[in-house]
Design a protein around this motif. Structure first.
Motif, PDB file in Angstrom:
ATOM      1  N   GLU A  85     -10.142   7.459   0.056  1.00 32.17           N
ATOM      2  CA  GLU A  85      -9.860   8.871   0.134  1.00 32.17           C
ATOM      3  C   GLU A  85      -9.785   9.531  -1.054  1.00 32.17           C
ATOM      4  OE1 GLU A  85      -6.624   9.959   2.725  1.00 32.17           O
ATOM      5  OE2 GLU A  85      -7.717   9.195   4.258  1.00 32.17           O
ATOM      6  N   GLU A 108       1.801   4.809  -1.648  1.00 33.77           N
ATOM      7  CA  GLU A 108       1.102   6.069  -2.248  1.00 33.77           C
ATOM      8  C   GLU A 108       1.029   5.873  -3.968  1.00 33.77           C
ATOM      9  OE1 GLU A 108      -0.921   8.312  -1.938  1.00 33.77           O
ATOM     10  OE2 GLU A 108      -0.766   8.027  -0.047  1.00 33.77           O
ATOM     11  N   SER A 120     -16.799   6.258   2.698  1.00 34.67           N
ATOM     12  CA  SER A 120     -15.829   6.886   3.473  1.00 34.67           C
ATOM     13  C   SER A 120     -16.417   7.028   4.998  1.00 34.67           C
ATOM     14  CB  SER A 120     -15.372   8.295   3.135  1.00 34.67           C
ATOM     15  OG  SER A 120     -14.656   8.205   1.869  1.00 34.67           O
ATOM     16  N   PRO A 170      -6.894   0.382   7.206  1.00 37.93           N
ATOM     17  CA  PRO A 170      -6.264   1.890   6.963  1.00 37.93           C
ATOM     18  C   PRO A 170      -6.100   1.956   5.629  1.00 37.93           C
ATOM     19  CG  PRO A 170      -4.886   0.411   8.577  1.00 37.93           C
ATOM     20  CD  PRO A 170      -6.355  -0.354   8.468  1.00 37.93           C
ATOM     21  N   ASP A 171      -5.572   0.839   4.873  1.00 38.88           N
ATOM     22  CA  ASP A 171      -5.188   0.778   3.504  1.00 38.88           C
ATOM     23  C   ASP A 171      -6.622   1.001   2.643  1.00 38.88           C
ATOM     24  OD1 ASP A 171      -2.744   0.372   4.204  1.00 38.88           O
ATOM     25  OD2 ASP A 171      -2.683  -1.822   4.134  1.00 38.88           O
ATOM     26  N   PRO A 193       0.759  -1.239   0.143  1.00 37.46           N
ATOM     27  CA  PRO A 193      -0.088   0.045   0.126  1.00 37.46           C
ATOM     28  C   PRO A 193       0.617   1.215  -0.070  1.00 37.46           C
ATOM     29  CG  PRO A 193       0.137  -1.079   2.440  1.00 37.46           C
ATOM     30  CD  PRO A 193       0.804  -1.738   1.349  1.00 37.46           C
ATOM     31  N   ARG A 215      -9.182   2.491   3.664  1.00 35.60           N
ATOM     32  CA  ARG A 215      -9.651   4.053   3.768  1.00 35.60           C
ATOM     33  C   ARG A 215      -8.594   4.888   2.907  1.00 35.60           C
ATOM     34  NH1 ARG A 215     -13.525   4.278   6.680  1.00 35.60           N
ATOM     35  NH2 ARG A 215     -13.380   6.513   6.927  1.00 35.60           N
ATOM     36  N   SER A 216      -7.523   4.496   2.755  1.00 36.07           N
ATOM     37  CA  SER A 216      -6.534   5.335   2.191  1.00 36.07           C
ATOM     38  C   SER A 216      -6.906   5.402   0.718  1.00 36.07           C
ATOM     39  CB  SER A 216      -4.916   4.937   2.258  1.00 36.07           C
ATOM     40  OG  SER A 216      -4.711   4.919   3.426  1.00 36.07           O
ATOM     41  N   LEU A 232      -1.435   2.999  -4.522  1.00 29.09           N
ATOM     42  CA  LEU A 232      -2.810   3.658  -4.352  1.00 29.09           C
ATOM     43  C   LEU A 232      -3.371   4.377  -5.384  1.00 29.09           C
ATOM     44  CD1 LEU A 232      -2.744   4.429  -0.737  1.00 29.09           C
ATOM     45  CD2 LEU A 232      -3.863   2.277  -1.570  1.00 29.09           C
TER      46      LEU A 232
END
Ligand code: AMP
Ligand code: MG
Length: 325
Positions: free
Chosen positions: A128, A9, A65, A121-122, A7, A124-125, A12
């Motif tokens: 986003e 940047e 989200s 968390p991944d 994961p 959610r990232s 993603l």
């Protein structure tokens, strides 16, 4: 084989563009790994059904989200608000009346939509930067054991998808609890899951009806089939604890799946789901353990049920469906 992405940047960003272009990828959530697509793109969602071999009358959960997105996709109400504030992000899916923006492909033509905000968390990232909700059922072939690690997804669907985002092993390990909140006065559980029903009753300050298993229910939550989460090898369920003596004298052609570690570890065909019977640990390990047993040469899996309380209801629901023939 799919490419398993860490994961970062950059990865993603790649995945967001991939999803935006109408493609499908394996994604981690805290419950199980999902097969994700742009929920507003019917063709992308159709690929999800095709890749899984999922019947088109079994609708997909859409991942958001948070509560602020709920009104864009559904007709919300005070009960839904209390539930989302108490349990999102987390393993609760809320069914509400849908708005026209949600394609029929996602809801299998129903006038309701199932919404959840995952806490991984991944995931959610990834969400986003996504201008769309992500429709994602579990990333396994229809009716097989759900995946709780990226290598499970690769083993089952690696030939059919290009990418899997690796978010590590799922922390909860069983699917979300689903609640129908269309009638705010009379919410109903449609599926037991990682959030115990008692927690929901506490948050709402009222008793909630348990899932009904009638034919009429299949119409409300169409995917609630008796056979699901099933290994290749047949499963025999035991409502009473399996004794140490039975384990000692066990037939080596059978695999035994017990809830807690036996007093003495005996033979290779004895598998356990926790050190001391902790239900969170049992739920977290259930699918991975079933998969590793299913890779063996056993004639049958003899599995012990949990107490019918809290997460035990969810564990037993999955075991019963796994044992259905
Ligand atoms: P999963 O197989 O874990 O992706 O969960 C999907 C399940 O959620 C379906 O099989 C249905 O039981 C339920 N579900 C999804 N969308 C809806 C909906 N619009 N109305 C009622 N239940 C739904
Ligand atoms: Mg599933």
């Amino acid at each position: 084989m799919a490419e398993i992405l860490k994961p970062t940047e950059e990865n993603l960003r790649l995945l967001r563009e991939f999803l935006l272009s109408g493609e499908v990828a394996g994604l981690p959530t805290e419950t199980v790994y999902g097969l994700g697509a742009n929920a507003l793109d019917p063709k992308a969602c159709q690929k999800v059904f095709e890749i899984k071999g999922r019947p088109s009358n079994d609708p997909l959960i859409c991942h958001l989200s948070g509560f602020s997105d709920i009104e864009r996709y559904s007709e919300s109400n005070p009960t839904a608000r209390i539930l989302a504030e108490a349990f999102w992000p987390g393993p609760l899916t809320i069914v509400l009346r849908k708005k026209p923006i949600v394609p029929d492909m996602v809801t299998s033509g129903l006038d309701s939509v199932a919404l959840r905000s995952p806490s991984h968390p991944d995931f959610r990232s990834l969400m986003e930067g996504c201008p769309f909700p992500i429709a994602a059922p579990s990333a396994n072939p229809f009716s097989y054991i759900s995946p709780t690690r990226s290598d499970h997804v690769d083993a089952n669907l690696g030939e059919k998808i290009a990418y899997i985002l690796d978010g590590g092993p799922c922390s909860l390990g069983v699917e979300s609890t689903i609640i129908d909140a269309r009638d705010p006065k009379r919410p109903r559980i449609l599926r037991y899951g990682a959030l115990p029903v008692a927690d929901i009753e506490n948050a709402l300050g009222q008793r909630i009806e348990a899932p009904v298993k009638s034919a009429a229910d299949v119409h409300i939550a169409p995917g609630s089939l008796p056979k699901h989460y099933s290994p290749r090898i047949p499963v025999e369920l035991r409502t009473d604890p399996i004794s140490d003596q039975e384990l000692r004298e066990s037939d080596s052609q059978l695999a035994y799946l017990v809830l807690r570690k036996p007093n003495r570890v005996l033979a290779d065909n004895i598998y356990w789901l926790s050190d001391n019977g902790n239900l969170n640990e049992i739920a977290k390990k259930l699918y991975a353990k079933l998969r590793s047993i299913d890779a063996g040469d056993y004639k049958k899996i003899v599995a012990e049920e949990a107490q019918e309380l809290g997460l035990g209801l969810t564990i037993n629901d999955r075991l019963r469906r796994a044992s259905y023939r």
